[in-house]
Structures are given as C-alpha cells and as structure tokens.
Scaffold this motif. Structure first.
Motif, mmCIF file in Angstrom:
data_model
loop_
_atom_site.group_PDB
_atom_site.id
_atom_site.type_symbol
_atom_site.label_atom_id
_atom_site.label_comp_id
_atom_site.label_asym_id
_atom_site.label_seq_id
_atom_site.Cartn_x
_atom_site.Cartn_y
_atom_site.Cartn_z
ATOM 1 N N SER A 1 -13.592 -10.160 -12.994
ATOM 2 C CA SER A 1 -12.323 -10.784 -13.438
ATOM 3 C C SER A 1 -11.262 -10.913 -12.303
ATOM 4 N N PRO B 1 -13.527 -7.894 -18.084
ATOM 5 C CA PRO B 1 -14.889 -8.359 -17.593
ATOM 6 C C PRO B 1 -15.100 -8.376 -16.057
ATOM 7 N N THR B 2 -16.435 -8.047 -16.109
ATOM 8 C CA THR B 2 -16.939 -8.130 -14.344
ATOM 9 C C THR B 2 -16.475 -9.443 -13.761
ATOM 10 N N ASN C 1 -9.835 -0.285 -12.469
ATOM 11 C CA ASN C 1 -9.286 -1.092 -13.676
ATOM 12 C C ASN C 1 -8.595 -0.036 -14.767
ATOM 13 N N GLU D 1 -6.287 -1.967 -17.252
ATOM 14 C CA GLU D 1 -6.952 -2.688 -18.226
ATOM 15 C C GLU D 1 -8.535 -2.214 -18.352
ATOM 16 N N PRO D 2 -8.916 -1.226 -18.789
ATOM 17 C CA PRO D 2 -10.213 -0.954 -18.749
ATOM 18 C C PRO D 2 -11.264 -2.002 -19.354
ATOM 19 N N ASP D 3 -10.914 -2.907 -20.171
ATOM 20 C CA ASP D 3 -11.892 -3.584 -20.644
ATOM 21 C C ASP D 3 -12.089 -4.959 -19.891
#
Length: 315
Positions: free
Chosen positions: A102, A99-100, A92, A95-97
């Motif tokens: 995703s 959610p698990t 990721n 987009e490091p943020d």
C-alpha cells in the motif's frame, strides 16, 4: 542536539548489528523520532513515517541529506526491516490492516525505544537501555543464535566436531572430511580445514611444521589437507562449487610451497555433483583426482601411471 553520531550510539546500545547502526540507520532513527538538528533527544516523538516523505524527504529538508530515489528499497530492506525485528520500529501501527504494498505503508518508533531515546545523555540513560535489552533482547544476539543454529556440523576423524558457516561450499568440505577421507584416506589425520567465513578454522600447526609445510602460508593451502602417515601421502583437496579446481597453475604454486615436504602429494578436486564437475573439467590438471559428493564410492582419475597415488614431482 540530535546528530547522526549520537543516533548511531543509541542504536549500538540497543543491540543493533553493526550494519544497522551505520549512518543511514542513524539518520532513519532521527527521522522516526521527528527530530531536527537543534532539537534535544528528550523531545523525540512517535510519528507516522512513510519511507519517501516521512524519512527521505524529511532528512533532505532538515539535515540536507539527500538520498537517491532508488535507495528507497535500501531503507526498507537494510534498515527498517531490522528495526521492526528489533522492536525499534512498528510497521503500519496507525493502520494495521493496510494491504501489502500500500502507498500508505508507514513506520513509527516504538514506545519502549521512545522512552530510551528521550533519556539519552541523562543519568537515567543506562538503566533505560538495560530495561529495553532485558525486555526486548538485542537483535545482534538473536542473529547470533540463529546463525549458530544454521551452522554446518562436521565430525573430524578423531571424533571432535567443528561447525562450518552455512553455504554450498562448506557442505562439500564436510563431505570431504566425513565421506571422502574414510573411503580413500582411512586413518588419515586432518591437518587443515578452511571455512568461507574463517580460512583457518582448523590448523594442526605442529604436524604441518613436522612435514616441512610453512605455516605462514596456510591461507594458500587447499580447503582440506589430510595426511596418511602409514603411506606417507598428503591429500590436498579443493572443494569446488563455483571456482578453484586443482588446475595446472594451482599445481605449480602448491609444489613450490611444498618443496620441503617429503610426503607424496595427492591432489583432489571435490565437486558436489557431476553437473558442477562438467563446468570445470577442462581446467583440472592431469595426474590429479576428482571426487563427487553424490557418488562417494567412486573417483575419476586424470591420467597418470596409476590410480590414486602421489603425483610425480617435476625434477
């Protein structure tokens, strides 16, 4: 020209374990780099790749390599997870943020690996690989260190230490050497100790030969073999965690193999606890012994004329 064999060579050079430079891993690297069969490694690029569309569908389109939908988790667990651990891929990064779990979860080849890949087949290739392994380290070496830390130490009767591969079976083997032997075979010599990863981890070939035990058949020996020279008793101990107690069939095989051995034979089935013993109690041969790791001071004797002694041999 980017092909799977070259991709596998690159992964091996980067220090990936054998399981992570197989064909699937090689094809994954190609997809992460956005290469096609007619493209040179020097054109590799860092791109956003989801597992299904970015890797599986990409490989089907450009290489004709089709993977079943249910292999998606295999890509994640057996290739991409290790790529991230080794610094071959980022998870990721765009987009490091996220959610698990995703649906936008993605991977991309790391910049250091991209620099190595682009130099494949050039005069700068080896130096690029060297820099990566110096800065990042090889995953195969890291796994080896972690494996070494998880090995089970076992202290032999003579004070030497061996290290068994991790697992419940080998914890029982350690208990046989460190707990059973001092209590019921004091002063005995260890002649053989197997391992789930290496069947002949310890073999005293000289003493076995002296006792008339054919060395070429050591893979048929029980997990632990001890010899009490004072009483001339040979302890043949099976560590039982899922299968393998001293059964009547096992007795027949071992008696045939030990026909030339003059020592009295004491057969022992060793279990981690009573619960495991109960699963196998009907398969244990008469005139043998049972020992439980969680009650190390006691033994269970399966019939016979006396407790703990050589089993009478068939005439």
């Amino acid at each position: 020209m980017a092909d799977v064999e070259e991709a596998q060579q690159i992964l091996a050079a980067l220090g990936m374990p054998l399981a992570q430079h197989n064909q699937m891993a090689g094809m994954t690297l190609i997809a992460l780099c956005g290469l096609t069969p007619d493209a040179a490694w020097s054109t590799a690029e860092r791109r956003r790749c989801t597992v299904t569309k970015g890797i599986m569908d990409y490989l089907k389109k450009h290489y004709g390599t089709e993977y079943a939908p249910n292999t998606r988790e295999t890509f994640r667990r057996q290739v991409l997870h290790q790529f991230v651990q080794a610094g071959v891929a980022d998870y990721n990064p765009f987009e490091p943020d996220l959610p698990t779990n995703s649906p936008k979860a993605h991977y991309a080849v790391t910049d250091p690996v991209l620099e190595v890949v682009r130099r494949y087949g050039t005069k700068d290739w080896e130096s690029a690989v060297g820099r990566f392994r110096r800065d990042q380290g090889a995953l195969i070496e890291r796994y080896a260190r972690e494996r070494s830390r998880s090995l089970i130490p076992v202290r032999l009767p003579d004070g030497r230490e061996l290290r068994l591969s991790p697992g419940r079976h080998n914890y029982v083997q350690r208990a046989i050497v460190e707990e059973f032997a001092p209590r019921f075979a004091p002063g005995s010599h260890l002649l053989y100790l197997g391992d789930t990863a290496k069947k002949d981890l310890f073999v005293d070939r000289e003493r076995l030969a002296e006792l008339g035990i054919p060395i070429t058949d050591h893979d048929k020996l029980p997990d632990v073999v001890l010899y009490d020279a004072k009483r001339e008793w040979l302890f043949l101990v099976e560590a039982v965690t899922s299968h393998g107690p001293v059964s009547p069939t096992r007795i027949v095989d071992l008696e045939a193999m030990l026909a030339g051995c003059p020592a009295g034979t004491v057969y022992v089935s060793a279990f981690p606890d009573f619960g495991e013993f109960r699963k196998h109690m009907r398969n244990i041969a008469w005139e043998t012994e049972v020992w439980l790791c969680d009650t190390p001071d006691h033994m269970i004797h399966y019939d016979g004329e006396r407790f703990l002694g050589p089993r009478p041999r068939d005439e």
